[in-house]
Design an enzyme around this catalytic site. Structure first.
Site, PDB file in Angstrom:
ATOM      1  N   LYS A  74       9.411 -15.516 -14.577  1.00 29.39           N
ATOM      2  CA  LYS A  74       9.701 -14.983 -13.245  1.00 29.39           C
ATOM      3  C   LYS A  74       9.091 -15.890 -12.188  1.00 29.39           C
ATOM      4  O   LYS A  74       7.929 -16.309 -12.317  1.00 29.39           O
ATOM      5  CB  LYS A  74       9.164 -13.555 -13.120  1.00 29.39           C
ATOM      6  CG  LYS A  74       9.547 -12.833 -11.834  1.00 29.39           C
ATOM      7  CD  LYS A  74       9.042 -11.392 -11.855  1.00 29.39           C
ATOM      8  CE  LYS A  74       9.419 -10.620 -10.600  1.00 29.39           C
ATOM      9  NZ  LYS A  74       8.936  -9.216 -10.640  1.00 29.39           N
ATOM     10  N   SER A 149      12.400  -5.704  -9.704  1.00 33.44           N
ATOM     11  CA  SER A 149      12.577  -7.013  -9.091  1.00 33.44           C
ATOM     12  C   SER A 149      12.743  -8.155 -10.094  1.00 33.44           C
ATOM     13  O   SER A 149      13.174  -9.252  -9.734  1.00 33.44           O
ATOM     14  CB  SER A 149      11.374  -7.328  -8.196  1.00 33.44           C
ATOM     15  OG  SER A 149      10.168  -7.414  -8.953  1.00 33.44           O
ATOM     16  N   SER A 173       9.189  -2.895 -12.054  1.00 34.60           N
ATOM     17  CA  SER A 173       9.976  -4.118 -11.948  1.00 34.60           C
ATOM     18  C   SER A 173      10.208  -4.847 -13.263  1.00 34.60           C
ATOM     19  O   SER A 173      10.964  -5.813 -13.299  1.00 34.60           O
ATOM     20  CB  SER A 173       9.328  -5.082 -10.945  1.00 34.60           C
ATOM     21  OG  SER A 173       9.527  -4.623  -9.627  1.00 34.60           O
TER      22      SER A 173
END
Length: 486
Positions: A74, A149, A173
């Site tokens: 990420k 996210s 997330s």
């Protein structure tokens, strides 16, 4: 278990790390135009690392527990010498001078970085739509969002663009996009995994965790990244158990609480039916089911949207156009330059949350909002403590719905926030939680089952999740494969 299959082929000399990495990038080239799961790719580095791993094996050296495993990271985890943007214009050219602890542990174990994955800007969102570099898509149907996210990480794993990935979880997330994309997503206990090198959103809530296409893969990833880090003051200085060793222990006698507050109004009927069927599978494996209540569970979302924006407003104050990141020129004073930089560098959702947090912390309101939210947070934690005196784990849906269409909640931030209704309380309490695929809706979109455990009980969480996964075999009966993944 994707990693074990790869490792067996690698150890037996049936496939090299180089060939595996080449196949990974071929898959990315095939699917990335539809998915947009990555912000940047690191093919040159990956091929060099793969060749180094092959050479280590050939010379008789131990290449590591993750030798040749392709990994997406990420893009809010710092990678030395590689752009870390947080999917924001504010950091679009930022190259960190240091490596995050968790990513360094992956590289030390032989993992191969294939790229940095897309996310909602500064991890603020539930659909990956707030990324400054364009939204990612859901591999099961690219006309739907992958969640957020950490949507890019979830989509990349689901589509076979990498074997495993890392995400961060502040209010769901990791788990919510795992549910939307039909993969396993684990949020560890707060402090179990280092946050050094994770770009902060809400420091008392953020936690790094893995995505995998099986519980065993997630367990191995946790094994590598967990443990004390002297660089992180919130890191727990406690031994790390063997998470793989107990995966197949019998479930007889384990008590699982069916959380009343997670069912009822607002829950998609297909989601409820699938999750209750999953509970029945666990009962057939020897678990006992107990209906119970955490009265303040639903207060989690209101509490979170005071605490998280408040911490974000403090953490994002460092982006002032002076030290690093974007800078808007031609401001006639320092304050004007800083204001213009933030207005141009931050997207609408990030600005919204900064404003909410600044207001909640402002003179005259801090007592009424922030302090009160912290008090409710304590009550939510007490509810979990009481529940875990009666049961070993708690069971809920991961998300009230399956994936939604891009733009569906664009003009209704509250509807978007409610996507994390069932995941947020675990962050507030600091407990571990996992999402495991448990079915599909009538459109063929995945549904996730959430299990939550007491602090530092990841081993039991993984044990139950693994045996459910093996018994239910949801992915063996899936309606179709994501983007024709076999």
């Amino acid at each position: 278990m994707v990693i074990s299959l790869w490792r067996a082929a690698f150890d037996q000399g049936l496939q090299s790390a180089k060939a595996h990495t080449e196949a990974t990038f071929a898959r990315i080239a095939e699917t990335e135009p539809q998915l947009k799961a990555f912000v940047s790719l690191t093919q040159e580095r990956a091929m060099a690392d793969a060749e180094r791993i092959d050479q280590a094996k050939a010379s008789g050296k131990n290449p590591g527990a993750l030798a040749g495993v392709s990994i997406g990271i990420k893009d809010n985890l710092c990678t030395k010498g590689i752009k870390t943007t947080c999917s924001s214009r504010m950091l679009e050219d930022f190259i960190p001078p240091y490596e995050a602890t968790v990513t360094q542990r992956l590289w030390d174990a032989g993992g191969v970085l294939v790229g940095k994955t897309n996310l909602d800007e500064f991890a603020m969102g539930s659909s990956t739509e707030t990324s400054a570099f364009g939204a990612s898509a859901n591999p099961w149907d690219p006309s739907f969002v992958p969640g957020g996210s950490s949507g890019g990480s979830a989509a990349a794993v689901a589509a076979g663009q990498c074997d495993v990935a890392l995400g961060s979880d502040t209010g769901g997330s990791i788990r919510q996009p795992a549910s939307f994309c039909g993969v396993v997503g684990l949020k560890p206990t707060y402090g179990r995994v280092s946050r050094w090198g994770l770009v902060a959103f809400a420091s008392s809530l953020d936690q790094v965790g893995p995505f995998g296409r099986s519980v065993a893969d997630a367990a191995l990833m946790l094994q590598v990244i967990a443990g004390h880090d002297p660089l992180d003051a919130t890191s727990l200085d406690l031994p790390v158990p063997d998470y793989l060793e107990g995966l197949n222990r019998p479930l007889t006698g384990i008590k699982i609480g069916i959380l009343a507050e997670a069912f009822g109004e607002g829950l998609n009927p297909e989601v409820e039916a699938s999750v209750r069927e999953a509970a029945a599978v666990l009962k057939s494996l020897g678990c006992s089911l107990v209906n119970l209540s955490c009265p303040r569970f639903k207060a989690g979302i209101a509490t979170y949207y005071v605490i998280a924006p408040s911490e974000a407003s403090a953490n994002l104050a460092r982006y002032d156009g002076v030290k690093y990141g974007k800078r808007t020129a031609n401001g006639e004073s320092l304050s004007v330059m800083t204001s213009l930089t933030r207005a141009n560098g931050f997207g609408a959702e990030v600005q919204r949350r900064i404003l909410i947090g600044t207001y909640a912390l402002s003179a005259g309101y801090g007592e009424a909002y922030y302090r009160k939210a912290q008090q409710v947070r304590t009550l939510i934690r007490e509810d979990f403590d009481n529940a875990f005196q009666q049961v070993d784990l708690l069971l809920t849906p991961t998300s009230p719905t399956t994936a939604f269409k891009p733009g569906e909640h664009s003009n209704n931030p509250i509807a978007m926030y409610l996507a994390d209704l069932l995941t947020i309380p675990a962050n507030l309490a600091g407990i571990p939680a996992i999402s495991v695929p448990c079915g599909f809706d009538k459109r063929g979109l995945p549904i996730g089952l959430q299990l939550m455990a007491p602090v530092l009980e990841e081993a039991k969480l993984l044990q139950v999740a693994h045996q459910y996964e093996q018994e239910a075999a949801v992915m063996k009966s899936r309606p179709f494969a994501p983007l024709a993944l076999s």
